[in-house]
Design a protein around this motif. Structure first.
Motif, mmCIF file in Angstrom:
data_model
loop_
_atom_site.group_PDB
_atom_site.id
_atom_site.type_symbol
_atom_site.label_atom_id
_atom_site.label_comp_id
_atom_site.label_asym_id
_atom_site.label_seq_id
_atom_site.Cartn_x
_atom_site.Cartn_y
_atom_site.Cartn_z
ATOM 1 N N GLU A 114 84.840 -34.019 85.557
ATOM 2 C CA GLU A 114 84.979 -35.310 84.902
ATOM 3 C C GLU A 114 86.360 -35.913 85.123
ATOM 4 O O GLU A 114 86.505 -37.148 85.246
ATOM 5 C CB GLU A 114 84.701 -35.163 83.400
ATOM 6 N N GLN A 117 86.396 -37.545 88.424
ATOM 7 C CA GLN A 117 85.633 -38.794 88.362
ATOM 8 C C GLN A 117 86.478 -39.923 87.788
ATOM 9 O O GLN A 117 86.371 -41.087 88.222
ATOM 10 C CB GLN A 117 84.379 -38.596 87.504
ATOM 11 N N ARG A 118 87.349 -39.604 86.829
ATOM 12 C CA ARG A 118 88.191 -40.645 86.218
ATOM 13 C C ARG A 118 89.279 -41.133 87.164
ATOM 14 O O ARG A 118 89.761 -42.259 87.030
ATOM 15 C CB ARG A 118 88.813 -40.124 84.931
ATOM 16 N N ILE A 120 88.661 -41.515 90.285
ATOM 17 C CA ILE A 120 87.901 -42.407 91.160
ATOM 18 C C ILE A 120 87.592 -43.727 90.447
ATOM 19 O O ILE A 120 87.721 -44.816 91.022
ATOM 20 C CB ILE A 120 86.585 -41.728 91.610
ATOM 21 N N THR A 121 87.199 -43.607 89.161
ATOM 22 C CA THR A 121 86.875 -44.802 88.370
ATOM 23 C C THR A 121 87.728 -44.804 87.100
ATOM 24 O O THR A 121 87.317 -44.271 86.056
ATOM 25 C CB THR A 121 85.376 -44.808 87.998
ATOM 26 N N PRO A 122 88.939 -45.378 87.148
ATOM 27 C CA PRO A 122 89.844 -45.354 85.987
ATOM 28 C C PRO A 122 89.278 -46.146 84.807
ATOM 29 O O PRO A 122 88.530 -47.109 84.975
ATOM 30 C CB PRO A 122 91.123 -46.024 86.522
ATOM 31 N N VAL A 123 89.648 -45.705 83.598
ATOM 32 C CA VAL A 123 89.284 -46.434 82.374
ATOM 33 C C VAL A 123 90.544 -46.575 81.520
ATOM 34 O O VAL A 123 91.525 -45.859 81.711
ATOM 35 C CB VAL A 123 88.191 -45.688 81.576
#
Length: 312
Positions: A114, A117-118, A120-123
């Motif tokens: 996970e 994944q973050r 790759i796709t920051p939040v």
């Protein structure tokens, strides 16, 4: 008991049952704390959109399962032996520790995945809320560590719980640091980095505990028992000519076992008797090695060859 044979037993069993049993109350408190903080961090992770908090909550969920299994294992481990289960359910503690290790490895892998994944796709993570909930987790973990500090030296099961809580405490610290970085700099990558740190902390400790647990299941000699020294001490006793079928293993934490066939000269047995020889053997092992239960079979010279023929 046939001629030339004798069996002796040395018992030094603790009166409180298995090593983990004495810490049942503390494990229950640690379980209650863990469940409470887990729920708090889940709420905090959702509100702050923090993977680090969610990761720490996931680790705590695994800890809660592990602590619950440890308590269940203690319950079974302290049930009395039966005709078919001569050591009772003592090994249940080790099985619980093994299951705990497998769960920890799974959680560690999930957190690492996970976190990647973050990247790759920051939040966006809210640093203030993350610091607040992370601090709650850290304080709670320190309380649990204090409760389990002594027990982790005596029981693999308690040690497993202690290591999990220790990793949680470091994880909470990582959460706080990452949130502080986000507050001060706005650098959102700090959150998945903290998650990676938590995942990396889980794995090495778990592998070490898994190795120790497998040693017990594979009936390796206890860590504090040097088999060469045991053999040397037995052979050094007057009248002992040889020792064979020497085995030492661990039933569960705090319950090491040793057995041996000891060849003793007939003249020695005739002069001092079987009882004195057994007392000497038991005293020798009891004085030098921390072994829970010893069983000796006294044999005259040449009896080992006789046993080998019977087996074939």
């Amino acid at each position: 008991m046939g001629a030339g044979h004798d069996h002796g037993h040395a018992h030094h069993a603790p009166t409180s049952g298995t090593a983990a049993a004495a810490y049942r109350g503390r494990l229950r408190i640690a379980l209650a704390i863990t469940l409470t903080v887990m729920l708090v961090e889940i709420v905090g992770g959702v509100l702050a959109d923090s993977l680090a908090l969610i990761a720490d909550a996931a680790h705590m969920a695994t800890d809660a399962v592990g602590l619950g299994m440890a308590l269940l294992a203690i319950h079974f481990a302290n049930r009395p032996p039966s005709g078919n289960r001569t050591f009772g359910y003592a090994r249940a503690e080790i099985l619980a520790a093994l299951a705990n290790c497998l769960l920890l490895l799974g959680v560690g892998g999930y957190v690492l995945f996970e976190a990647i994944q973050r990247f790759i796709t920051p939040v966006g993570t809210q640093g203030g809320l993350t610091v607040f909930f992370g601090a709650i987790g850290l304080v709670a973990n320190m309380i649990s560590l204090t409760l389990l500090m002594r027990g982790q030296k005596e029981s693999l099961n308690v040690r497993g719980a202690f290591l999990e809580v220790a990793a949680d405490a470091l994880g909470s610290l990582a959460v706080i640091v990452s949130a502080a970085v986000i507050l001060l700099t706005g650098w959102q990558a700090a959150d998945p980095i903290a998650s990676l740190v938590i995942g990396v902390m889980i794995v090495p400790r778990t592998v070490k505990l898994l190795r120790e647990t497998l040693d017990v299941l594979l009936e390796s000699a206890p860590k504090n028992v040097d088999m060469a020294e045991v053999r040397a001490h037995i052979l050094a006793l007057p009248g002992v000519e040889d020792v064979h079928d020497l085995h030492a293993w661990t039933i569960t934490s705090g319950m090491p076992v040793l057995s041996a066939h000891v060849v003793v000269g007939s003249d020695t047995l005739d002069s001092i008797g079987h009882e004195k020889m057994l007392h000497d053997l038991q005293g020798c092992i009891g004085d030098h090695f921390d072994v829970e239960h010893c069983t000796f079979q006294l044999e005259p010279s040449g009896h080992a060859e006789h046993e080998a023929k019977l087996c074939h």
